[in-house]
Every structure is written in C-alpha cells, then in structure tokens.
Design an enzyme around this catalytic site. Structure first.
Site, PDB file in Angstrom:
ATOM      1  N   ARG A   1    -111.192 -60.453 -60.453  1.00  0.00           N
ATOM      2  CA  ARG A   1    -110.282 -61.484 -59.942  1.00  0.00           C
ATOM      3  C   ARG A   1    -110.861 -62.851 -60.230  1.00  0.00           C
ATOM      4  NH1 ARG A   1    -106.294 -62.035 -55.708  1.00  0.00           N
ATOM      5  NH2 ARG A   1    -106.212 -59.763 -55.671  1.00  0.00           N
TER       6      ARG A   1
ATOM      7  N   GLY B   1    -109.636 -67.362 -60.746  1.00  0.00           N
ATOM      8  CA  GLY B   1    -108.795 -68.387 -60.160  1.00  0.00           C
ATOM      9  C   GLY B   1    -107.341 -68.306 -60.577  1.00  0.00           C
ATOM     10  N   MET B   2    -107.081 -67.847 -61.815  1.00  0.00           N
ATOM     11  CA  MET B   2    -105.714 -67.837 -62.319  1.00  0.00           C
ATOM     12  C   MET B   2    -105.264 -66.461 -62.794  1.00  0.00           C
ATOM     13  SD  MET B   2    -104.930 -70.934 -61.732  1.00  0.00           S
ATOM     14  CE  MET B   2    -103.324 -71.060 -62.514  1.00  0.00           C
TER      15      MET B   2
ATOM     16  N   LYS C   1    -104.439 -57.445 -67.371  1.00  0.00           N
ATOM     17  CA  LYS C   1    -104.685 -58.773 -66.805  1.00  0.00           C
ATOM     18  C   LYS C   1    -103.354 -59.431 -66.494  1.00  0.00           C
ATOM     19  CE  LYS C   1    -107.129 -63.119 -67.841  1.00  0.00           C
ATOM     20  NZ  LYS C   1    -108.018 -63.796 -68.817  1.00  0.00           N
TER      21      LYS C   1
ATOM     22  N   ASP D   1    -115.680 -70.015 -72.590  1.00  0.00           N
ATOM     23  CA  ASP D   1    -116.213 -69.572 -71.295  1.00  0.00           C
ATOM     24  C   ASP D   1    -117.151 -68.375 -71.486  1.00  0.00           C
ATOM     25  OD1 ASP D   1    -116.610 -69.662 -68.575  1.00  0.00           O
ATOM     26  OD2 ASP D   1    -114.797 -68.538 -68.069  1.00  0.00           O
TER      27      ASP D   1
END
Length: 327
Positions: A35, A37-38, A56, A150
């Site tokens: 999980r 943030g978006m 996802k 990221d």
C-alpha cells in the site's frame, strides 16, 4: 466491482478497502500485499488464464484527470513493451468503473528491505550481484526513454535464483507509470517531488528536468545501503536529509565499513555527484566500476573479516613442513 462512485475504494487511506474476494477487470482479489500513497497492490487471480498476478489499483481521483489517464495509457504501453529478465512484466493495464489498474507478474520472494532487515550489510559479492541486475533493468528502461524516479529497496524484489552461480534473481518493480504524470497534472505542487527521501536525486528535489542519471544516483544510494546497512545521507529529520542530498558529500564507504577498499570511495563520490553531468552515464557503468573496486581493492582481494590477532596460526600440514624452518 459494481455500482457507481460510492463504491470506489478509498485506496490511500491506510485501511482495508473491502475488495477481498471481489472481481475487478477479470481478476479476483485474494489479499493485499502493498500500500502506498496513491495505490494499493493486491495478490489476485487471473480468471482467464488461471495465474496469480500482482494487481495494482490506483486511487480513483487519478482516473478523473484526463491528462493523467492519457499519460497512464502511454506509459503503461511503454512499460509492457520492455522485455527484460529483471523488470517485472506488465500483463495488462486499463480502466474499469472509474479505477485505473495494472496487472503484473506476481513475484514470490521478498523485497530488499526484508533481506537487509534479516541479514544486515551484505557481503560485497552478493551486493554486487544484486546491483548489476538492477542496473541492467534500469538501463533497459532508459533505452525506452522511461525513467524510474523512485529506485529504493522496497521496489527491488529478490527471488530464488536458478543455480549456485546465480543464487538470487532480482526484479525491479513499480516503474514510473504514474510518477511523471503526477507532476504534470497538478497532483504534486510546488515544493513537492516524486521520490523517496533517502534515495532521491538532488535535481528531483529542486524540480529540475530529470533523465536516467537520477536513477544512477538513487541506485548508488541503494547499493551503499546494501554494503553498510544504511543509506549514505541518513539524518535525524526529513529537512536534514533533503539538505544533505543536495549539498553534503557522501561519507567514505571505507570509513563506514572498515575492510572495504578505499578505491570504492571514488566510485560512490562520482555516482552521488550533485550534478547529473558529473555522474556515470549509465547504471551498468557505475556498477562495473564498483565491482572492480571491491574485487581488486586497489591491488589485492577485499578482506572483510580478519583472523583474531591473538589466535596463533595453525601448523602447516606434514607434507609442507620441510619448507618451513623453525625459529
């Protein structure tokens, strides 16, 4: 999933979304495995092909932005077109009842965070094997004009390898399918950036244009952590980390972990340069020079564990004793 907007899952809220057991776009949701943030990632069953996938689901508000949806569709196609053994394959992507989704290969294994928590700093050989696989995946993505943005231990999956010479098989996941779009559609604002503090490149923090060299920087932060147990710019506060990423030089690897060669310090200094032009041009170039430095140590093999100086050396075997003269 049935119904209108009232049935949309509140994905980023950090509580169960009530989707377990439900069917979404031909996939039956089995369990939650991640999980953010978006988005939320589920283990799901592909009902058409009978295989397990990682599904996802993006936050519903993202699908309401037309620019985001167009970029999501384009970047999903690009990611799905990359056929690379160390990139988690994208099987399917689309929109169903107001929710954007991506179906990917389900990797049975652990992420690099769990591996480091269990084993601590890795031997240079193992750290190098993991690094070269991630570097290969990143360079393949860069060849398709896709920047990850990221790179962090949580996005590096370590599965069981094929044989004794390849004990780990590493996958890079969570490519920037949405990250670039977020910055172009108002979902990030002035003073915010896409990335993770301990691994983010200086140009991402300052909002400058980025290319594959920002992934070189992030990969160097990750590899540094695999060798010493912490990223290079660990600080007490987020603001201090942001400052250090932009202005502080990296600590010498050989000082943080005694026994590693000083020649590796120069490799990290270049990979973690504050300006992209001063870094390595590719991730594989960085990893190749680092592995060479760790292997040769500037003139000899790397020694990470030495014999207790108080322990006397063992006697030579009988056949070799004529070669030794007693003092």
């Amino acid at each position: 999933m049935a119904g209108g907007p009232r049935d949309e899952p509140e994905l980023p809220a950090g509580r169960p979304s009530g989707l377990l057991g439900k069917e979404i776009a031909g996939y039956r949701v089995e369990s939650e495995i991640g999980r953010g943030g978006m988005a939320v990632v589920y283990r799901a069953r592909d009902l058409r092909l009978g295989r397990t996938v990682a599904l996802k689901l993006l936050a519903p508000e993202l699908a309401r932005n037309d620019t985001f949806r167009r970029r999501f569709a384009h970047e999903s196609r690009v990611a799905a077109s990359i056929d690379h053994p160390h990139i988690v394959p994208v099987f399917d992507a689309g929109e169903t009842e107001g929710v954007l989704y991506i179906a990917m290969r389900y990797v049975a294994g652990q992420d690099l965070v769990a591996l480091l928590d269990r084993e601590g700093p890795l031997p240079p050989g193992k750290a190098g094997r993991i690094a070269v696989q991630v570097a290969s995946a990143l360079d393949a993505a860069h060849a398709h004009d896709l920047v990850h943005r990221d790179v962090k231990p949580g996005n590096i999956l370590v599965a069981e390898g094929t044989d004794r010479d390849h004990p780990e098989h590493v996958y890079l996941t969570d490519f920037g399918l949405t990250k670039k779009s977020l910055s172009l559609t108002g979902f990030t604002t002035v003073g915010e950036f896409v990335g993770t503090l301990d691994y983010v490149a200086p140009e991402q923090i300052s909002g400058k244009p980025v290319d594959g060299r920002c992934d070189v920087y992030s990969l160097a932060c990750v590899v540094f952590e695999t060798l010493v147990g912490a990223p290079p710019f660990r600080r007490d506060t987020d603001w201090a980390v942001l400052w250090a990423q932009q202005y502080d030089p990296p600590p010498p690897l050989s000082e943080v972990r005694p026994g590693l060669p000083e020649s590796a310090d120069a490799v990290f200094a270049k990979a973690l340069a504050k300006t992209p032009e001063e870094r390595y041009g590719t991730c594989l170039e960085f990893v190749a020079e680092l592995r060479a430095a760790l292997t040769t140590g500037g003139g000899g093999p790397v020694v990470t564990k030495s014999r207790d100086p108080l322990t006397p050396p063992r006697d030579p075997p009988a056949w070799a004793r004529p070669m030794f003269r007693s003092r």
